[in-house]
Write a protein that holds these residues in place. Sequence first.
Motif, PDB file in Angstrom:
ATOM      1  N   GLN A 113       0.672  -1.092   0.086  1.00 36.01           N
ATOM      2  CA  GLN A 113       0.170  -0.081   0.032  1.00 36.01           C
ATOM      3  C   GLN A 113       0.933   1.290  -0.036  1.00 36.01           C
ATOM      4  O   GLN A 113       0.454   2.379  -0.220  1.00 36.01           O
ATOM      5  CB  GLN A 113      -1.089   0.025   1.121  1.00 36.01           C
ATOM      6  N   LYS A 114       2.406   1.182   0.180  1.00 34.58           N
ATOM      7  CA  LYS A 114       3.078   2.269   0.120  1.00 34.58           C
ATOM      8  C   LYS A 114       3.387   2.700  -1.283  1.00 34.58           C
ATOM      9  O   LYS A 114       3.575   2.075  -2.139  1.00 34.58           O
ATOM     10  CB  LYS A 114       4.388   1.971   1.057  1.00 34.58           C
ATOM     11  N   GLU A 115       3.829   4.019  -1.340  1.00 36.95           N
ATOM     12  CA  GLU A 115       4.450   4.451  -2.745  1.00 36.95           C
ATOM     13  C   GLU A 115       5.677   3.913  -2.987  1.00 36.95           C
ATOM     14  O   GLU A 115       5.877   3.685  -3.882  1.00 36.95           O
ATOM     15  CB  GLU A 115       4.657   6.122  -2.572  1.00 36.95           C
ATOM     16  N   TRP A 116       6.213   3.347  -1.791  1.00 41.26           N
ATOM     17  CA  TRP A 116       7.757   2.792  -1.791  1.00 41.26           C
ATOM     18  C   TRP A 116       7.509   1.021  -1.677  1.00 41.26           C
ATOM     19  O   TRP A 116       8.470   0.652  -0.984  1.00 41.26           O
ATOM     20  CB  TRP A 116       8.676   3.380  -1.154  1.00 41.26           C
ATOM     21  N   ALA A 117       6.419   0.790  -2.121  1.00 45.37           N
ATOM     22  CA  ALA A 117       6.422  -0.701  -1.660  1.00 45.37           C
ATOM     23  C   ALA A 117       7.391  -1.772  -2.140  1.00 45.37           C
ATOM     24  O   ALA A 117       8.036  -1.379  -3.496  1.00 45.37           O
ATOM     25  CB  ALA A 117       5.279  -1.417  -2.666  1.00 45.37           C
ATOM     26  N   GLY A 118       8.024  -2.492  -1.296  1.00 45.95           N
ATOM     27  CA  GLY A 118       9.171  -3.386  -1.556  1.00 45.95           C
ATOM     28  C   GLY A 118      10.421  -2.775  -1.274  1.00 45.95           C
ATOM     29  O   GLY A 118      11.442  -3.479  -1.229  1.00 45.95           O
ATOM     30  N   ASN A 145      11.744  17.752  -4.645  1.00 44.99           N
ATOM     31  CA  ASN A 145      11.087  16.860  -5.527  1.00 44.99           C
ATOM     32  C   ASN A 145      10.983  15.492  -5.231  1.00 44.99           C
ATOM     33  O   ASN A 145      10.844  14.580  -6.002  1.00 44.99           O
ATOM     34  CB  ASN A 145      11.958  17.196  -6.858  1.00 44.99           C
ATOM     35  N   PHE A 146      10.958  14.896  -3.706  1.00 41.06           N
ATOM     36  CA  PHE A 146      10.678  13.587  -3.629  1.00 41.06           C
ATOM     37  C   PHE A 146       9.413  13.186  -3.591  1.00 41.06           C
ATOM     38  O   PHE A 146       8.603  13.811  -2.783  1.00 41.06           O
ATOM     39  CB  PHE A 146      11.249  13.342  -2.307  1.00 41.06           C
ATOM     40  N   PHE A 147       8.955  12.485  -4.757  1.00 42.92           N
ATOM     41  CA  PHE A 147       7.662  11.989  -4.943  1.00 42.92           C
ATOM     42  C   PHE A 147       6.696  13.443  -5.112  1.00 42.92           C
ATOM     43  O   PHE A 147       5.531  13.752  -4.644  1.00 42.92           O
ATOM     44  CB  PHE A 147       6.925  11.154  -3.906  1.00 42.92           C
ATOM     45  N   ASN A 148       7.371  14.425  -5.687  1.00 42.68           N
ATOM     46  CA  ASN A 148       6.895  15.966  -5.976  1.00 42.68           C
ATOM     47  C   ASN A 148       6.663  16.689  -4.635  1.00 42.68           C
ATOM     48  O   ASN A 148       5.924  17.560  -4.882  1.00 42.68           O
ATOM     49  CB  ASN A 148       5.690  15.661  -7.051  1.00 42.68           C
ATOM     50  N   ILE A 185      20.742  -3.904  -0.547  1.00 45.50           N
ATOM     51  CA  ILE A 185      19.384  -4.050  -0.346  1.00 45.50           C
ATOM     52  C   ILE A 185      18.741  -3.235  -1.337  1.00 45.50           C
ATOM     53  O   ILE A 185      19.261  -2.286  -1.712  1.00 45.50           O
ATOM     54  CB  ILE A 185      18.689  -4.062   1.187  1.00 45.50           C
ATOM     55  N   ASN A 186      17.563  -3.189  -1.664  1.00 44.97           N
ATOM     56  CA  ASN A 186      16.398  -2.616  -2.525  1.00 44.97           C
ATOM     57  C   ASN A 186      15.992  -1.388  -1.576  1.00 44.97           C
ATOM     58  O   ASN A 186      15.261  -1.521  -0.743  1.00 44.97           O
ATOM     59  CB  ASN A 186      15.273  -3.205  -3.058  1.00 44.97           C
ATOM     60  N   THR A 187      16.582  -0.030  -1.618  1.00 45.89           N
ATOM     61  CA  THR A 187      16.394   1.019  -0.791  1.00 45.89           C
ATOM     62  C   THR A 187      16.457   2.168  -1.966  1.00 45.89           C
ATOM     63  O   THR A 187      16.988   2.098  -3.018  1.00 45.89           O
ATOM     64  CB  THR A 187      17.377   1.355   0.369  1.00 45.89           C
ATOM     65  N   ASP A 230      11.608  10.671 -11.656  1.00 50.67           N
ATOM     66  CA  ASP A 230      11.252   9.410 -11.468  1.00 50.67           C
ATOM     67  C   ASP A 230      11.844   9.046 -10.101  1.00 50.67           C
ATOM     68  O   ASP A 230      12.141   7.861  -9.622  1.00 50.67           O
ATOM     69  CB  ASP A 230      12.290   8.737 -12.194  1.00 50.67           C
ATOM     70  N   ASN A 231      12.185   9.973  -9.113  1.00 49.35           N
ATOM     71  CA  ASN A 231      12.558   9.806  -7.683  1.00 49.35           C
ATOM     72  C   ASN A 231      13.877   9.134  -7.577  1.00 49.35           C
ATOM     73  O   ASN A 231      14.283   8.508  -6.827  1.00 49.35           O
ATOM     74  CB  ASN A 231      11.434   8.928  -6.873  1.00 49.35           C
TER      75      ASN A 231
END
Length: 161
Positions: A29-34, A78-81, A117-119, A148-149
């Motif tokens: 449910q997060k903008e940053w899922a995963g 400009n992080f997630f606009n 890791i994926n961050t 694109d963040n």
Amino acid sequence: MSERHSVIPRTMCLIFNDDDVLLMKGSEQKEWAGKYDPVGGHIEEQEDILESALREIKEETGLSPKNASIRGIIHAANFFNKNIMLFVITATSEKREVVHSEEGTLECIPVDEVHDINTFDDVKPIIDAVVELEPHQIVTGKIVFDDDNVPEVIELNVREA
């Protein structure tokens, strides 16, 4: 007269246990899922920065560290606009038992494995900078994201507190 630049105040809480840092893997449910990200969140109206950090830590992890301190102030543009004034907070916890939330799953990650890791691309250099700080220092800087963040600019500076 031009419009003033405004920012959203947020905390990024780095909770250490020995050589590990506690990170949250974002739920679907997060903008940053995963992706893994430190716990933290918005500073509420009329809320003290450290009180906000301790509240977010308690809500998102169940932990109540006593030694939270401000170790950095970073302007994220400009992080997630959104434009964010990020207060980097560190704390230690002897406990590893955490409360998971609908925001994501918490994991203790060895600091030397954070790069694997994926961050978000800005999290790794922030953790690197904070880990190297002397007690009398803080990190300041700016991070400018593209649409694109992805960080276009990461400037972190170690300063005397």
